[in-house]
Design an enzyme around this catalytic site. Sequence first.
Site, PDB file in Angstrom:
ATOM      1  N   ARG A 148     -30.735 -11.203 -37.013  1.00 48.51           N
ATOM      2  CA  ARG A 148     -31.188  -9.892 -37.533  1.00 48.51           C
ATOM      3  C   ARG A 148     -31.302  -8.867 -36.401  1.00 48.51           C
ATOM      4  NH1 ARG A 148     -30.242 -12.805 -41.114  1.00 48.51           N
ATOM      5  NH2 ARG A 148     -31.544 -13.335 -42.906  1.00 48.51           N
ATOM      6  N   SER A 177     -37.107  -8.642 -47.162  1.00 44.23           N
ATOM      7  CA  SER A 177     -38.042  -9.309 -46.236  1.00 44.23           C
ATOM      8  C   SER A 177     -38.676  -8.263 -45.330  1.00 44.23           C
ATOM      9  CB  SER A 177     -37.293 -10.310 -45.361  1.00 44.23           C
ATOM     10  OG  SER A 177     -36.547 -11.196 -46.164  1.00 44.23           O
ATOM     11  N   GLU A 207     -39.074  -6.660 -39.838  1.00 45.34           N
ATOM     12  CA  GLU A 207     -37.616  -6.514 -39.905  1.00 45.34           C
ATOM     13  C   GLU A 207     -37.291  -5.087 -40.372  1.00 45.34           C
ATOM     14  OE1 GLU A 207     -35.215  -9.694 -41.860  1.00 45.34           O
ATOM     15  OE2 GLU A 207     -34.356  -8.024 -42.994  1.00 45.34           O
TER      16      GLU A 207
HETATM   17  P1  FAD Z   1     -31.007   2.050 -44.260  1.00 48.48           P
HETATM   18  O1  FAD Z   1     -32.275   1.474 -44.796  1.00 48.48           O
HETATM   19  O2  FAD Z   1     -30.608   3.376 -44.753  1.00 48.48           O
HETATM   20  O3  FAD Z   1     -31.107   2.083 -42.676  1.00 48.48           O
HETATM   21  C1  FAD Z   1     -31.525   0.954 -41.942  1.00 48.48           C
HETATM   22  C2  FAD Z   1     -31.503   1.293 -40.443  1.00 48.48           C
HETATM   23  O4  FAD Z   1     -30.170   1.496 -40.028  1.00 48.48           O
HETATM   24  C3  FAD Z   1     -32.232   2.582 -40.119  1.00 48.48           C
HETATM   25  O5  FAD Z   1     -32.817   2.424 -38.841  1.00 48.48           O
HETATM   26  C4  FAD Z   1     -31.137   3.638 -40.071  1.00 48.48           C
HETATM   27  O6  FAD Z   1     -31.443   4.717 -39.228  1.00 48.48           O
HETATM   28  C5  FAD Z   1     -29.966   2.827 -39.541  1.00 48.48           C
HETATM   29  N1  FAD Z   1     -28.654   3.243 -40.066  1.00 48.48           N
HETATM   30  C6  FAD Z   1     -28.262   3.263 -41.369  1.00 48.48           C
HETATM   31  N2  FAD Z   1     -26.968   3.605 -41.461  1.00 48.48           N
HETATM   32  C7  FAD Z   1     -26.537   3.830 -40.193  1.00 48.48           C
HETATM   33  C8  FAD Z   1     -25.282   4.210 -39.625  1.00 48.48           C
HETATM   34  N3  FAD Z   1     -24.192   4.446 -40.372  1.00 48.48           N
HETATM   35  N4  FAD Z   1     -25.206   4.325 -38.272  1.00 48.48           N
HETATM   36  C9  FAD Z   1     -26.279   4.092 -37.488  1.00 48.48           C
HETATM   37  N5  FAD Z   1     -27.499   3.746 -37.969  1.00 48.48           N
HETATM   38  C10 FAD Z   1     -27.612   3.597 -39.305  1.00 48.48           C
HETATM   39  N6  FAD Z   1     -30.946  -7.711 -45.358  1.00 48.48           N
HETATM   40  C11 FAD Z   1     -30.304  -8.822 -44.927  1.00 48.48           C
HETATM   41  O7  FAD Z   1     -29.899  -8.878 -43.750  1.00 48.48           O
HETATM   42  N7  FAD Z   1     -30.114  -9.889 -45.738  1.00 48.48           N
HETATM   43  C12 FAD Z   1     -30.526  -9.898 -47.026  1.00 48.48           C
HETATM   44  O8  FAD Z   1     -30.312 -10.878 -47.725  1.00 48.48           O
HETATM   45  C13 FAD Z   1     -31.219  -8.747 -47.518  1.00 48.48           C
HETATM   46  N8  FAD Z   1     -31.679  -8.715 -48.777  1.00 48.48           N
HETATM   47  C14 FAD Z   1     -32.364  -7.620 -49.229  1.00 48.48           C
HETATM   48  C15 FAD Z   1     -32.840  -7.623 -50.533  1.00 48.48           C
HETATM   49  C16 FAD Z   1     -33.519  -6.518 -51.028  1.00 48.48           C
HETATM   50  C17 FAD Z   1     -34.035  -6.535 -52.455  1.00 48.48           C
HETATM   51  C18 FAD Z   1     -33.714  -5.382 -50.210  1.00 48.48           C
HETATM   52  C19 FAD Z   1     -34.392  -4.161 -50.741  1.00 48.48           C
HETATM   53  C20 FAD Z   1     -33.258  -5.374 -48.903  1.00 48.48           C
HETATM   54  C21 FAD Z   1     -32.574  -6.500 -48.398  1.00 48.48           C
HETATM   55  N9  FAD Z   1     -32.088  -6.549 -47.071  1.00 48.48           N
HETATM   56  C22 FAD Z   1     -31.414  -7.649 -46.622  1.00 48.48           C
HETATM   57  C23 FAD Z   1     -32.315  -5.415 -46.159  1.00 48.48           C
HETATM   58  C24 FAD Z   1     -31.251  -4.293 -46.281  1.00 48.48           C
HETATM   59  O9  FAD Z   1     -30.624  -4.333 -47.533  1.00 48.48           O
HETATM   60  C25 FAD Z   1     -30.179  -4.385 -45.203  1.00 48.48           C
HETATM   61  O10 FAD Z   1     -30.768  -4.322 -43.926  1.00 48.48           O
HETATM   62  C26 FAD Z   1     -29.135  -3.266 -45.325  1.00 48.48           C
HETATM   63  O11 FAD Z   1     -28.088  -3.471 -44.410  1.00 48.48           O
HETATM   64  C27 FAD Z   1     -29.723  -1.868 -45.103  1.00 48.48           C
HETATM   65  O12 FAD Z   1     -28.729  -0.918 -45.459  1.00 48.48           O
HETATM   66  P2  FAD Z   1     -29.081   0.584 -45.775  1.00 48.48           P
HETATM   67  O13 FAD Z   1     -27.818   1.333 -45.899  1.00 48.48           O
HETATM   68  O14 FAD Z   1     -30.008   0.662 -46.940  1.00 48.48           O
HETATM   69  O15 FAD Z   1     -29.840   0.999 -44.438  1.00 48.48           O
HETATM   70  P1  NAP Z   2     -35.399 -19.407 -48.886  1.00 44.10           P
HETATM   71  O1  NAP Z   2     -34.149 -20.016 -49.379  1.00 44.10           O
HETATM   72  O2  NAP Z   2     -36.668 -19.553 -49.674  1.00 44.10           O
HETATM   73  O3  NAP Z   2     -35.677 -19.905 -47.408  1.00 44.10           O
HETATM   74  C1  NAP Z   2     -36.832 -19.453 -46.696  1.00 44.10           C
HETATM   75  C2  NAP Z   2     -36.417 -19.218 -45.261  1.00 44.10           C
HETATM   76  O4  NAP Z   2     -36.020 -20.440 -44.692  1.00 44.10           O
HETATM   77  C3  NAP Z   2     -35.277 -18.269 -45.192  1.00 44.10           C
HETATM   78  O5  NAP Z   2     -35.756 -17.073 -44.662  1.00 44.10           O
HETATM   79  C4  NAP Z   2     -34.231 -18.942 -44.328  1.00 44.10           C
HETATM   80  O6  NAP Z   2     -34.000 -18.283 -43.094  1.00 44.10           O
HETATM   81  C5  NAP Z   2     -34.799 -20.310 -44.004  1.00 44.10           C
HETATM   82  N1  NAP Z   2     -33.831 -21.330 -44.476  1.00 44.10           N
HETATM   83  C6  NAP Z   2     -33.734 -21.860 -45.719  1.00 44.10           C
HETATM   84  N2  NAP Z   2     -32.758 -22.794 -45.746  1.00 44.10           N
HETATM   85  C7  NAP Z   2     -32.244 -22.845 -44.507  1.00 44.10           C
HETATM   86  C8  NAP Z   2     -31.208 -23.608 -43.910  1.00 44.10           C
HETATM   87  N3  NAP Z   2     -30.531 -24.519 -44.602  1.00 44.10           N
HETATM   88  N4  NAP Z   2     -30.920 -23.378 -42.607  1.00 44.10           N
HETATM   89  C9  NAP Z   2     -31.596 -22.448 -41.901  1.00 44.10           C
HETATM   90  N5  NAP Z   2     -32.588 -21.687 -42.406  1.00 44.10           N
HETATM   91  C10 NAP Z   2     -32.915 -21.903 -43.696  1.00 44.10           C
HETATM   92  O7  NAP Z   2     -35.162 -17.842 -48.626  1.00 44.10           O
HETATM   93  P2  NAP Z   2     -35.043 -16.651 -49.655  1.00 44.10           P
HETATM   94  O8  NAP Z   2     -36.163 -15.728 -49.430  1.00 44.10           O
HETATM   95  O9  NAP Z   2     -34.798 -17.157 -51.040  1.00 44.10           O
HETATM   96  O10 NAP Z   2     -33.729 -15.935 -49.120  1.00 44.10           O
HETATM   97  C11 NAP Z   2     -32.468 -16.557 -49.232  1.00 44.10           C
HETATM   98  C12 NAP Z   2     -31.520 -15.943 -48.199  1.00 44.10           C
HETATM   99  O11 NAP Z   2     -31.395 -14.535 -48.435  1.00 44.10           O
HETATM  100  C13 NAP Z   2     -32.031 -16.102 -46.770  1.00 44.10           C
HETATM  101  O12 NAP Z   2     -30.930 -16.323 -45.941  1.00 44.10           O
HETATM  102  C14 NAP Z   2     -32.660 -14.780 -46.472  1.00 44.10           C
HETATM  103  O13 NAP Z   2     -32.571 -14.423 -45.105  1.00 44.10           O
HETATM  104  C15 NAP Z   2     -31.824 -13.809 -47.315  1.00 44.10           C
HETATM  105  N6  NAP Z   2     -32.655 -12.675 -47.735  1.00 44.10           N
HETATM  106  C16 NAP Z   2     -32.914 -11.718 -46.816  1.00 44.10           C
HETATM  107  C17 NAP Z   2     -33.685 -10.614 -47.146  1.00 44.10           C
HETATM  108  C18 NAP Z   2     -33.917  -9.520 -46.140  1.00 44.10           C
HETATM  109  O14 NAP Z   2     -34.415  -8.476 -46.509  1.00 44.10           O
HETATM  110  N7  NAP Z   2     -33.558  -9.726 -44.899  1.00 44.10           N
HETATM  111  C19 NAP Z   2     -34.214 -10.497 -48.416  1.00 44.10           C
HETATM  112  C20 NAP Z   2     -33.961 -11.514 -49.317  1.00 44.10           C
HETATM  113  C21 NAP Z   2     -33.175 -12.606 -48.969  1.00 44.10           C
HETATM  114  P3  NAP Z   2     -32.991 -17.037 -42.913  1.00 44.10           P
HETATM  115  O15 NAP Z   2     -33.718 -15.855 -43.447  1.00 44.10           O
HETATM  116  O16 NAP Z   2     -32.800 -17.024 -41.455  1.00 44.10           O
HETATM  117  O17 NAP Z   2     -31.726 -17.315 -43.659  1.00 44.10           O
END
Ligand code: FAD
Ligand code: NAP
Length: 334
Positions: free
Chosen positions: A161, A234, A330
């Site tokens: 991340r 998250s 995050e």
């Molecule tokens: P924004 O929220 O608009 O911006 C995020 C950051 O990036 C800000 O600091 C902004 O200034 C910067 N930024 C945006 N666009 C640019 C650009 N073009 N150039 C430079 N800087 C920029 N993330 C995960 O990694 N994995 C997941 O599974 C995941 N699941 C999610 C589920 C839900 C329900 C939600 C709400 C969020 C989730 N996220 C997840 C977080 C999010 O969706 C990601 O981080 C996504 O990439 C953000 O995109 P955005 O366009 O909305 O960014």
């Molecule tokens: P989950 O499956 O309940 O697992 C909980 C956590 O354990 C996750 O965050 C994941 O880490 C870790 N994990 C589970 N299985 C793993 C494996 N086999 N190896 C290594 N790490 C493992 O998680 P969840 O909330 O339902 O999310 C599922 C996936 O979607 C995850 O990868 C999560 O990162 C992603 N997600 C991200 C966001 C966001 O906003 N960033 C939001 C929703 C879901 P990791 O997070 O490192 O994968």
Amino acid sequence: MYLQRNVSLKDKNTFGIDVSCQTLVGINSIADLSVAIKEYGQPLLIMGGGSNILFTRPVEGVLWEIDIQGIEYSVINETETELIVGAGVDWHDLVIDTLSKGYGGLENLSLIPGKVGASPIQNIGAYGVEIKDTLLWVEAFELATGVLKQFTVEECQFGYRDSYFKKEIGRYLITRICLRLSQVPTLNVEYGDIKKVLHDSGINEPLPKDVSDAVIAIRRGKLPNPAEIGNAGSFFKNPVVSNAIYKTLLSQFPHIPMYTAPHDQAKIPAAWLIEQCGFKGKIVGQTGSHAKQALVIVNYGNATGMEILEYAQSIITDVNAKFGIVLAPEVNIW
Ligand code: FAD
Ligand code: NAP
């Protein structure tokens, strides 16, 4: 390019926080960038879909909303394609477009909200796959100099991340990315319930589209839909600690889960730590922790960004007091 003055950002961030923005400039093309700087000055903030930002104050200046479109496929050989994608393309739309053309690689990253331009910022990841796995290069515009530069994957310094761009937030604007995808990708179905969902659907030899469908079903069953309840996914990163620290924790908390992380380290699910401190499903005023996933902080209606930040701080304090681990957000705090 488009311009809006004194607008509310409530519909432009998935937390649904009602803050105002003095000057919103919509960027439709790379050519718009220099013109926008000349006419309105440097932006205070760059935004994609607003799904990873918590607004705790108004934007008293210029905000750029990135809307650069375009997906260009170049077939490389019988099975592979390279594609150049504009920063304003919706991420999930891109995933679905690639799958509809028979290319895999992005299926585990289905249903992540936001736009393509933000995807390298935190090296978006889910279900064991990260964007860095299929990325070839990132094109970015340096705001101070107006220079357009191409970054290799190494130069992006991707981590969990994390990326070079996240460390230098506000310095570069990501304009386009290039991915390499394959019709015969190595599928990753080991994570979470993917295998079980495929099995329950009677699928023994899944295609990338099947994996995407499974991921979508799992996510819909567990995560709150921002269109219905404000959240930014998250709120915290999963902490990564040394194996020595993990062993000490294990002696005190025999059920503490962990996943192995690079460099002899242990990744501990933040959701478990938060749940152990009694936050899962907790409601404080207009905010709280989601009942199905403690890592997600939600806005139950009219929470302010500060209210959510204070709630997040109470989680950090309690987790630190119980486990000696300081959770890092995050979500980007504005
Ligand atoms: P924004 O929220 O608009 O911006 C995020 C950051 O990036 C800000 O600091 C902004 O200034 C910067 N930024 C945006 N666009 C640019 C650009 N073009 N150039 C430079 N800087 C920029 N993330 C995960 O990694 N994995 C997941 O599974 C995941 N699941 C999610 C589920 C839900 C329900 C939600 C709400 C969020 C989730 N996220 C997840 C977080 C999010 O969706 C990601 O981080 C996504 O990439 C953000 O995109 P955005 O366009 O909305 O960014
Ligand atoms: P989950 O499956 O309940 O697992 C909980 C956590 O354990 C996750 O965050 C994941 O880490 C870790 N994990 C589970 N299985 C793993 C494996 N086999 N190896 C290594 N790490 C493992 O998680 P969840 O909330 O339902 O999310 C599922 C996936 O979607 C995850 O990868 C999560 O990162 C992603 N997600 C991200 C966001 C966001 O906003 N960033 C939001 C929703 C879901 P990791 O997070 O490192 O994968």
